[in-house]
Every structure is written in C-alpha cells, then in structure tokens.
Design a protein around this motif. Structure first.
Motif, PDB file in Angstrom:
ATOM      1  N   THR A 139       0.859  -1.178   0.000  1.00 39.53           N
ATOM      2  CA  THR A 139       0.000   0.000   0.000  1.00 39.53           C
ATOM      3  C   THR A 139       0.897   1.230   0.000  1.00 39.53           C
ATOM      4  N   GLY A 140       0.335   2.348  -0.378  1.00 38.51           N
ATOM      5  CA  GLY A 140       1.113   3.582  -0.402  1.00 38.51           C
ATOM      6  C   GLY A 140       0.300   4.750   0.118  1.00 38.51           C
ATOM      7  N   LYS A 141       0.996   5.699   0.720  1.00 36.26           N
ATOM      8  CA  LYS A 141       0.325   6.853   1.316  1.00 36.26           C
ATOM      9  C   LYS A 141       1.139   8.104   1.031  1.00 36.26           C
ATOM     10  N   THR A 142       0.460   9.168   0.616  1.00 36.32           N
ATOM     11  CA  THR A 142       1.140  10.437   0.398  1.00 36.32           C
ATOM     12  C   THR A 142       0.309  11.559   1.008  1.00 36.32           C
ATOM     13  N   THR A 226       7.964   5.472 -16.248  1.00 33.22           N
ATOM     14  CA  THR A 226       7.651   5.005 -14.895  1.00 33.22           C
ATOM     15  C   THR A 226       7.142   6.171 -14.066  1.00 33.22           C
ATOM     16  N   VAL A 227       5.963   5.971 -13.468  1.00 32.40           N
ATOM     17  CA  VAL A 227       5.347   7.005 -12.633  1.00 32.40           C
ATOM     18  C   VAL A 227       5.331   6.512 -11.195  1.00 32.40           C
ATOM     19  N   ARG A 228       5.802   7.363 -10.296  1.00 31.95           N
ATOM     20  CA  ARG A 228       5.868   7.007  -8.871  1.00 31.95           C
ATOM     21  C   ARG A 228       5.062   8.009  -8.054  1.00 31.95           C
ATOM     22  N   VAL A 229       4.191   7.458  -7.208  1.00 30.98           N
ATOM     23  CA  VAL A 229       3.409   8.290  -6.298  1.00 30.98           C
ATOM     24  C   VAL A 229       3.141   7.481  -5.043  1.00 30.98           C
ATOM     25  N   ALA A 230       3.171   8.127  -3.899  1.00 33.57           N
ATOM     26  CA  ALA A 230       2.936   7.470  -2.607  1.00 33.57           C
ATOM     27  C   ALA A 230       3.908   6.325  -2.364  1.00 33.57           C
ATOM     28  N   GLY A 231       5.113   6.422  -2.922  1.00 27.56           N
ATOM     29  CA  GLY A 231       6.119   5.375  -2.748  1.00 27.56           C
ATOM     30  C   GLY A 231       5.904   4.163  -3.624  1.00 27.56           C
ATOM     31  N   GLY A 303      -4.070  16.657   4.587  1.00 25.18           N
ATOM     32  CA  GLY A 303      -4.784  15.393   4.474  1.00 25.18           C
ATOM     33  C   GLY A 303      -3.897  14.293   3.923  1.00 25.18           C
ATOM     34  N   VAL A 304      -4.542  13.280   3.324  1.00 28.95           N
ATOM     35  CA  VAL A 304      -3.808  12.112   2.874  1.00 28.95           C
ATOM     36  C   VAL A 304      -4.497  11.470   1.678  1.00 28.95           C
ATOM     37  N   LEU A 305      -3.680  10.913   0.793  1.00 27.10           N
ATOM     38  CA  LEU A 305      -4.149  10.100  -0.329  1.00 27.10           C
ATOM     39  C   LEU A 305      -3.521   8.726  -0.162  1.00 27.10           C
ATOM     40  N   VAL A 306      -4.361   7.689  -0.038  1.00 30.61           N
ATOM     41  CA  VAL A 306      -3.892   6.333   0.245  1.00 30.61           C
ATOM     42  C   VAL A 306      -4.259   5.422  -0.917  1.00 30.61           C
ATOM     43  N   PHE A 307      -3.280   4.639  -1.385  1.00 32.56           N
ATOM     44  CA  PHE A 307      -3.536   3.641  -2.429  1.00 32.56           C
ATOM     45  C   PHE A 307      -3.463   2.243  -1.824  1.00 32.56           C
TER      46      PHE A 307
END
Length: 464
Positions: A139-142, A226-231, A303-307
């Motif tokens: 999972t990833g969080k930003t 390559t696209v990177r978001v939230a690790g 806030g937060v965006l979680v994948f």
C-alpha cells in the motif's frame, strides 16, 4: 664295481631317513613341553581366568556368527544399492539419450546480491499470474497540501532518475499530464517541465492529446514512463506532455499537472489509468484508494491520499465506512438519496459525483435556488451566493446509503477577499450548470472517501 656303488647309495639313503625321524621326535617333545608350560601358567592364575575362559569361547563363536551375519547383510545391501545405482545410471543415460531426460547441474550463487522492492514485486506478480491470485501486500500513502482550502496537491515523480512534480489528485478526470519540454506558454514557464531525454525509462508514443477545461484546451503528446506516487512505482504508464496551456488558470495554480483518478471510460484516448495499472501490475494489495482532506486556510496539514487501503483511522477515528454502489462508471457517480437544510427537505433522490478536483459543492439549478432562498443570500452572475459572515446557517444533511451525513451550517460559509480588499463569505454550494450534484473539497474535507474499484462502490466516513 656297479654292485658296490648301489650298496653305497642305499646306505646313504638309510642314514638320511633315520636322521629326519629323530629330528621329528625332538620337535614333538619341545611342542608338548611348551603346551604344558602354558597350561601350568593358566592354572596358577586361578579359577577366575578359567571360569572366564569357558564362556569366552562361546562369546567368540557368537561374535563370529554375528559378524558373519552382518557381513552377509552388508554384502546384500551393497549389492542392492549397486544394482539400484546401476539401474538409475542406465535409466538416466537412456533418458538423456532419447532427449526427454535430466541431468544434475550446479546452482550458481551471486555474491553481494542486494534484493530490491522491484525484485519482490516482480516475484509477487509472477506468482500471481501462475496461481491466479494476488500475493501483493503493498500500500502507499502520500500527504496532501492544502492551499487556502481551494487546492489539495501531492508529489508525483516521473522517469528514471526521478523528475518531481506537484500534481492535483482529480477523481473527476482520468488522465495524467504535466508540462512538456516544448511548451512555451506562461503556465509552463512557471512550472516544472518533464524532459524525456533525461529519463532512461522513457518510451515515445507521439499520439496527439487534447483535453478541454472551462478555461480552454490543454494540448500535447502522449508518452510512457515510470510514474511514482505514494512510494509506489507503475511502469509504462501513459501520460501527456503538454505543449499548450492557455489562459490564466494554470499560470496561477500551485500544481504543475493533473493526476486523474476517474474511470477509464472518461479517459482521453482511452488511456489506461494509473490506478488500473497499479492493480494489473500488482503494485497495490487491494484495488482501492482513499482520500481525506483537512481544513484550516493555508494549513500544510492538508490530508492524505492512500492507495491499496481504506485505513484512514487517523482521520476518521475508525474504519466504519458507509458504502453505496457506483451507478455509472466514468465519474465516481452514485445515488444521493436526499438532502436537507435543518428540518427542511430540499430534495429527494438525485445523482451525485465525488470530485476531488472541484473546490466547492455544485447543486442542480433547481436545488441551488431552493438552498439560496432558505439562506437568504445574494446570488452573483458567476453562480455564487454571498452572505454576511455573521449569518447563522442551518446544518446540511446528505442521505447516502441509508445513512445521514451532517455538515455543520457554519462549514457552509467560506471566507473570500474581494478585489477591493473586503472580506465576505460565500456559500460552499454553487451553480455550475449541471443536473447532478458535485461533491468537491468542501464536502470531502468533512467526510473521508473510499473509492473501491474492485467492488464498484464508494464509501464515506465522517472525519474526526
């Protein structure tokens, strides 16, 4: 003469025979004497030695017999083992000779090998395709940055090595775009641009890209990288490099580009979305993402965006979400079962979408007019309703999935500054010319939202 010679030879033979017989008698007497001496010594050692001597013979015989039997068994075992080995060699030789067999090979060990997250993800993806299920647990969080309660942005990287961008997570669109190297508009000059020549993972596409907004059309070409978001890293993600960004909207914005989080059905050029690729590449464990927003003017704690997870307990205080099905794939659209201001029912069932790229709440024209009548505010030509900041406003109630979600009346008022420097308040509910509700940041700020791709549903939980 001959008879004398014969007599002499016979006499010599007799003497030899007599001499050998006497010698044998002497040797026999010596041997008997030695045996008698040994027997006398044994007797002098007493009865203990004699008693032990008698069973010793039996033990020796038993040991001899055991050794004999053991030897026979060993010979038989060795013979069987040799036979099996011989048979196996013959079988292996036969298998190899007919092209369908096997042979033994040493396994190489690479010294100083460092395992990376990409190794792990590749292995999980490989196992998922083999066994028909996902073994991913990622999972990833930003974090989101809040700018004056009008824009919520996050960081996103493209290419190898990373080229960093500030983007607006937008559930109301489905494409990713950032300024390209050939864009000369003012908006591009004041923001970071993507340079394909600096990325070793860039793949040329070249297809034309056009997306229309209220302020004009953004134009460019498609590319893959390559696209990177939230690790989390997604390979071969298609996105757009802009060449034209007209108007002043993007010039004044704090974001470089857009991160589309809608469904593929509204994606320009039918580009596969980032979340779709996260799911198909097993980058995330669950095919969901969550958004929580915080208020507070220019607060950086936005806030937060979680994948890949619905764990937003830090913002909701629990994991108790109320879910409602998506009624139409495209936008994140659902049935808003009712809307109240105080005890007054303003509307029954209407369609609504959750749009993180919209700052306010938009209502259908007829509902907008009813709200303004209750508020007693002044409607402007741009579809806004101005009021005194001291005005008391009744609570708003949204009925979703059979549950009431209450927004405090004072949260409906938003402070703005006019061109003349005056501070006034406007209603968070505006008219954007739609026949459905648009629940933007002014709603999401108070209700964390889960976007469940797998189950085709949306979940809401009140922020704590």
């Amino acid at each position: 003469m001959r008879p004398k010679l014969l007599l002499f030879c016979a006499l010599v033979c007799l003497i030899v025979v007599l001499t050998e017989g006497r010698q044998r008698k002497v040797n026999s007497r010596r041997s008997l004497g030695l045996r008698q001496q040994r027997l006398q010594r044994n007797v002098r050692h007493g009865s203990r030695l004699a008693a032990r001597a008698r069973p010793s013979r039996g033990n020796r015989l038993s040991a001899v017999n055991k050794r004999s039997r053991r030897s026979q068994r060993n010979r038989k075992t060795n013979a069987n083992a040799k036979a099996k080995a011989s048979k196996a060699r013959a079988s292996a030789a036969q298998s190899v000779s007919d092209g369908s067999g096997y042979t033994s090979l040493p396994l190489d060990f690479q010294q100083n090998f460092v395992r990376t997250t990409n190794n792990l993800r590749f292995e999980k993806s490989f196992l998922a395709s083999r066994y028909g299920q996902s073994f991913a647990t990622t999972t990833g969080k930003t974090t989101l940055r809040n700018t004056a309660n009008m824009e919520y942005t996050c960081k996103m990287n493209i290419g190898t090595p990373n080229q960093s961008f500030t983007v607006l997570p937008d559930t109301g669109s489905s494409n990713i775009w950032v300024p390209g190297p050939k864009c000369t508009d003012k908006a591009c000059k004041t923001h970071k641009r993507y340079h394909p020549g600096k990325s070793s993972t860039y793949i040329k596409d070249g297809k034309a890209f056009v997306i229309t907004y209220g302020s004009g059309s953004v134009k460019g070409t498609l590319a893959r990288d390559t696209v990177r978001v939230a690790g989390l890293a997604v390979t071969n993600q298609t996105f757009a490099m802009t060449k034209k960004e007209p108007g002043t909207t993007f010039t004044a914005s704090n974001f470089d580009g857009i991160l589309g989080l809608g469904f593929r059905s509204i994606s320009v050029d039918n580009v596969k979305t980032l979340v779709q690729n996260m799911c198909s590449q097993n980058v995330i464990s669950n095919c969901v993402f969550s958004i929580c927003m915080k208020g507070g003017g220019s607060s950086k704690r936005g806030g937060v965006l979680v994948f890949g997870s619905t764990d937003t307990s830090a913002y909701t205080g629990s994991e108790a979400y109320t879910y409602t099905p998506v009624t139409k794939k495209g936008y994140w659209q659902f049935d808003l079962q009712g809307f109240y201001m105080g005890d007054t029912k303003v509307s029954g069932s209407t369609q609504a979408i959750v749009d993180s790229g919209t700052s306010l709440i938009a209502a259908p024209k007829s509902i907008f007019n009813k709200i303004n009548k209750i508020l007693g505010c002044t409607v402007t030509s741009s579809g806004e309703c101005w009021m005194s900041c001291a005005k008391k406003v009744s609570d708003l109630t949204f009925v979703i999935g059979g549950k009431k979600f209450v927004l405090a009346g004072n949260k409906l008022k938003l402070k703005v500054r006019t061109t003349k420097g005056h501070t006034i308040c406007i209603s968070a509910v505006s008219d954007m010319g739609t026949n459905f509700w648009i629940l933007g940041d002014a709603f999401i700020r108070h209700f964390c939202t889960v976007f469940d791709v797998t189950r085709n549903r949306i979940g809401f939980a009140a922020s704590s």
